[in-house]
Design a protein around this motif. Structure first.
Motif, PDB file in Angstrom:
ATOM      1  N   MET A   1     -24.688  31.466   4.444  1.00 48.65           N
ATOM      2  CA  MET A   1     -24.384  31.610   3.099  1.00 48.65           C
ATOM      3  C   MET A   1     -23.793  33.489   3.127  1.00 48.65           C
ATOM      4  SD  MET A   1     -27.382  32.067   0.041  1.00 48.65           S
ATOM      5  CE  MET A   1     -28.261  30.053   0.091  1.00 48.65           C
ATOM      6  N   ASN A   2     -22.828  33.590   2.330  1.00 50.82           N
ATOM      7  CA  ASN A   2     -22.851  35.262   2.023  1.00 50.82           C
ATOM      8  C   ASN A   2     -23.277  35.933   0.849  1.00 50.82           C
ATOM      9  OD1 ASN A   2     -21.409  36.909   1.948  1.00 50.82           O
ATOM     10  ND2 ASN A   2     -19.783  36.487   1.280  1.00 50.82           N
ATOM     11  N   LEU A   3     -24.461  36.925   1.811  1.00 51.15           N
ATOM     12  CA  LEU A   3     -25.266  37.586   0.491  1.00 51.15           C
ATOM     13  C   LEU A   3     -24.975  38.731   0.420  1.00 51.15           C
ATOM     14  CD1 LEU A   3     -28.852  36.789   1.633  1.00 51.15           C
ATOM     15  CD2 LEU A   3     -27.674  35.552  -0.037  1.00 51.15           C
ATOM     16  N   ARG A   4     -23.612  38.361   0.346  1.00 54.36           N
ATOM     17  CA  ARG A   4     -22.434  39.946  -0.182  1.00 54.36           C
ATOM     18  C   ARG A   4     -22.203  39.370  -1.448  1.00 54.36           C
ATOM     19  NH1 ARG A   4     -21.541  44.325   1.953  1.00 54.36           N
ATOM     20  NH2 ARG A   4     -22.102  43.588   3.985  1.00 54.36           N
ATOM     21  N   PHE A   5     -22.433  40.469  -2.213  1.00 50.31           N
ATOM     22  CA  PHE A   5     -21.828  39.538  -4.479  1.00 50.31           C
ATOM     23  C   PHE A   5     -22.166  40.021  -4.994  1.00 50.31           C
ATOM     24  CE2 PHE A   5     -25.817  37.209  -3.841  1.00 50.31           C
ATOM     25  CZ  PHE A   5     -26.303  37.381  -4.567  1.00 50.31           C
ATOM     26  N   GLU A   6     -21.498  39.924  -6.651  1.00 51.15           N
ATOM     27  CA  GLU A   6     -21.402  40.160  -8.015  1.00 51.15           C
ATOM     28  C   GLU A   6     -21.555  39.307  -8.677  1.00 51.15           C
ATOM     29  OE1 GLU A   6     -18.225  43.101  -9.528  1.00 51.15           O
ATOM     30  OE2 GLU A   6     -18.273  44.411  -6.695  1.00 51.15           O
ATOM     31  N   HIS A   7     -22.898  39.918  -9.302  1.00 49.65           N
ATOM     32  CA  HIS A   7     -23.605  38.889 -10.252  1.00 49.65           C
ATOM     33  C   HIS A   7     -23.851  38.732 -11.715  1.00 49.65           C
ATOM     34  CE1 HIS A   7     -25.435  34.930 -11.537  1.00 49.65           C
ATOM     35  NE2 HIS A   7     -25.963  35.215 -12.112  1.00 49.65           N
ATOM     36  N   GLU A   8     -23.023  38.422 -12.783  1.00 51.26           N
ATOM     37  CA  GLU A   8     -23.513  38.626 -13.643  1.00 51.26           C
ATOM     38  C   GLU A   8     -24.202  37.983 -14.886  1.00 51.26           C
ATOM     39  OE1 GLU A   8     -20.600  41.201 -15.607  1.00 51.26           O
ATOM     40  OE2 GLU A   8     -21.130  40.860 -17.507  1.00 51.26           O
ATOM     41  N   THR A   9     -25.248  39.002 -14.949  1.00 55.60           N
ATOM     42  CA  THR A   9     -26.379  37.695 -15.705  1.00 55.60           C
ATOM     43  C   THR A   9     -26.544  37.921 -17.478  1.00 55.60           C
ATOM     44  OG1 THR A   9     -28.025  38.445 -14.042  1.00 55.60           O
ATOM     45  CG2 THR A   9     -28.560  37.410 -16.645  1.00 55.60           C
ATOM     46  N   GLN A  10     -26.096  37.020 -18.246  1.00 58.77           N
ATOM     47  CA  GLN A  10     -25.450  36.497 -20.254  1.00 58.77           C
ATOM     48  C   GLN A  10     -26.838  36.814 -20.505  1.00 58.77           C
ATOM     49  OE1 GLN A  10     -22.699  36.767 -20.817  1.00 58.77           O
ATOM     50  NE2 GLN A  10     -22.068  36.240 -18.682  1.00 58.77           N
ATOM     51  N   THR A 125     -22.249  29.563 -22.384  1.00 57.48           N
ATOM     52  CA  THR A 125     -21.236  29.642 -21.765  1.00 57.48           C
ATOM     53  C   THR A 125     -20.598  31.133 -22.889  1.00 57.48           C
ATOM     54  OG1 THR A 125     -19.983  28.735 -22.644  1.00 57.48           O
ATOM     55  CG2 THR A 125     -20.675  28.191 -20.901  1.00 57.48           C
ATOM     56  N   ASN A 126     -20.117  32.436 -22.208  1.00 54.54           N
ATOM     57  CA  ASN A 126     -19.637  33.270 -23.271  1.00 54.54           C
ATOM     58  C   ASN A 126     -17.320  32.555 -22.928  1.00 54.54           C
ATOM     59  OD1 ASN A 126     -18.583  33.847 -20.246  1.00 54.54           O
ATOM     60  ND2 ASN A 126     -18.672  35.633 -20.289  1.00 54.54           N
ATOM     61  N   VAL A 127     -17.224  31.828 -22.887  1.00 58.85           N
ATOM     62  CA  VAL A 127     -15.813  30.436 -22.649  1.00 58.85           C
ATOM     63  C   VAL A 127     -15.966  30.089 -24.317  1.00 58.85           C
ATOM     64  CG1 VAL A 127     -15.069  28.863 -21.421  1.00 58.85           C
ATOM     65  CG2 VAL A 127     -16.956  30.055 -20.396  1.00 58.85           C
ATOM     66  N   PRO A 186     -24.270  32.915  -4.143  1.00 56.31           N
ATOM     67  CA  PRO A 186     -25.719  32.342  -4.109  1.00 56.31           C
ATOM     68  C   PRO A 186     -26.946  32.305  -5.348  1.00 56.31           C
ATOM     69  CG  PRO A 186     -25.239  33.612  -2.769  1.00 56.31           C
ATOM     70  CD  PRO A 186     -24.771  34.413  -3.971  1.00 56.31           C
ATOM     71  N   ILE A 187     -27.090  32.819  -6.605  1.00 50.91           N
ATOM     72  CA  ILE A 187     -27.337  32.780  -7.515  1.00 50.91           C
ATOM     73  C   ILE A 187     -26.825  31.597  -8.322  1.00 50.91           C
ATOM     74  CG2 ILE A 187     -28.280  33.168 -10.161  1.00 50.91           C
ATOM     75  CD1 ILE A 187     -28.075  36.676  -8.719  1.00 50.91           C
ATOM     76  N   ASP A 188     -25.709  31.531  -8.774  1.00 48.83           N
ATOM     77  CA  ASP A 188     -24.413  30.306  -8.728  1.00 48.83           C
ATOM     78  C   ASP A 188     -25.117  28.981  -8.512  1.00 48.83           C
ATOM     79  OD1 ASP A 188     -23.181  31.970 -10.550  1.00 48.83           O
ATOM     80  OD2 ASP A 188     -21.646  32.558  -9.681  1.00 48.83           O
TER      81      ASP A 188
END
Ligand code: NAD
Length: 353
Positions: A1-10, A125-127, A186-188
């Motif tokens: 699992m790639n643990l380098r990421f950016e995640h935005e929580t709504q 969602t913000n879609v 990974p959070i998703d």
């Protein structure tokens, strides 16, 4: 699992409780300081809406709702909101109703409280999505993300079983596509796999006992998780395909997702072993596709696009329209030929493997 990421929580409040919708809606309306609420609900949801809006300052009741939000429908609703001095949108219904509230919020910035009555997940969602002359356009905008969601599984008891199944599989599709969508992290993936677990448990219980709250609660919880994962991960191959089918051929949203999903899963899973392993575990099966197909059989899920108005002769043009939208990071390389074969199998209801 790639643990380098950016995640935005709504930023969004979520109030979950069966039988609590009336006080929860009143509380959120008060929290937002509204004095002129536009209540958006189709005629099917009128009875529910009457109860929900009894304790809030309603300035307008609005029911001109059309699936995939045609631009002229959005324009009429925006004009009505302006005419009545609306300061808050309360939408009660499925994805089409939430979609209309989002279309108004997109140009006005009005806040939304969403009360979902299907498992489409648009509320989380913000879609946004709009359809103009057979072309569906979607976009991302913080203004369309509802400020609060009021989940009350009791409001989904009236959703007929076939629609519950299709809508619940739409939620499963959000989870599966989130495992390899362009911004997946990974959070998703953690949220998506928990979503699959909840939906795998909840949906058979809805079919076994449509008026029981347990299955409805699990399914609604799973639908929320699925939409959170999808909003962050973005649209993968599955959503790109269904987006074209919905907009260009006016196919019903939930059923189209339910039918196309196994074909995309069978195509991508062999090239995404980590996602495959985690989804198989969540489906409680040896392979994810086996788990999905077993679930679809238990649910008597929609099977073939030809049953829903898609014609075989539409396949080449549909494949051509989908190809440019295929995400560059899709686990399996996709050509026009791949898409034509996938659409033919989905049209026919063939075994995806
Ligand atoms: P829908 O909102 O069109 O509802 C389907 C039918 O179910 C309608 O006839 C509706 O009146 C009825 N219904 C809804 N709740 C009911 C209840 N509790 N009891 C009885 N009948 C009920 O369908 P949907 O699948 O929920 O939403 C589809 C739309 O949502 C599409 O336009 C899709 O693009 C959009 N969507 C958007 C997002 C997003 O993130 N923007 C996500 C998912 C879906």
């Amino acid at each position: 699992m790639n643990l380098r990421f950016e995640h935005e929580t709504q930023p969004q409040r979520v109030l979950f409780g069966s039988g609590d919708a009336v006080p929860n809606v009143a509380r959120e309306v008060q929290r937002l300081g509204s004095t002129a609420v536009m209540v958006i609900a189709s005629s099917t949801e009128q009875a529910i809406t009457e109860r929900l809006s009894a304790e809030i300052p309603v300035a307008l009741r609005y029911s001109d709702i059309v699936m995939h939000v045609p631009v002229e429908v959005a324009d009429r609703a925006r004009a009505a909101a302006a005419e009545h001095g609306i300061d808050l949108l309360l939408c009660v219904g499925g994805g089409s109703t939430t979609g209309l509230a989002k279309a108004i919020a997109l140009t006005t910035g009005l806040p939304i409280i969403a009360v979902p009555t299907t498992y489409a997940g648009s509320e989380a969602t913000n879609v946004w999505g709009l359809t103009d002359g057979g072309t569906k356009t979607t976009g991302i905008d913080a203004r369309v993300l509802p400020r609060a969601i009021v989940y009350d599984a009791a409001l989904t008891l009236t959703l007929p079983v076939p629609m519950s199944v299709a809508s619940g599989l739409n939620a499963v599709a959000h989870c599966v596509d989130s495992m390899w969508a362009p911004r997946t992290d990974p959070i998703d993936q953690a949220i998506a796999t928990e979503g699959i677990r909840a939906l795998r448990r909840g949906l058979p219980a809805v079919v076994a006992e449509p008026t029981g709250l347990d299955g409805r609660e699990q399914t609604l919880y799973g639908a929320y998780l699925s939409a959170v994962a999808f909003a962050s991960a973005g649209s993968g191959l599955h959503h790109k395909i269904c987006h074209v089918l919905g907009g260009k051929y006016n196919l019903p949203h939930a059923q189209t997702h339910a039918i196309v999903l196994p074909h995309v899963l069978a195509l991508n899973a062999p090239a995404a072993p980590e996602a495959e392993r985690r989804m198989a575990e969540a489906f409680d099966a040896d392979r994810a596709i086996d788990g999905l197909q077993a679930l679809r059989t238990r649910l008597d899920a929609p099977r073939a696009l030809r049953d829903w108005g898609f014609r075989r002769e539409d396949i080449p043009a549909a494949a051509t329209a989908i190809l440019p939208a295929v995400p560059a990071n899709n686990p399996t390389p996709v050509t026009t030929d791949t898409l034509q074969r996938l659409l033919l199998a989905a049209w026919d209801g063939a075994d995806p493997q």
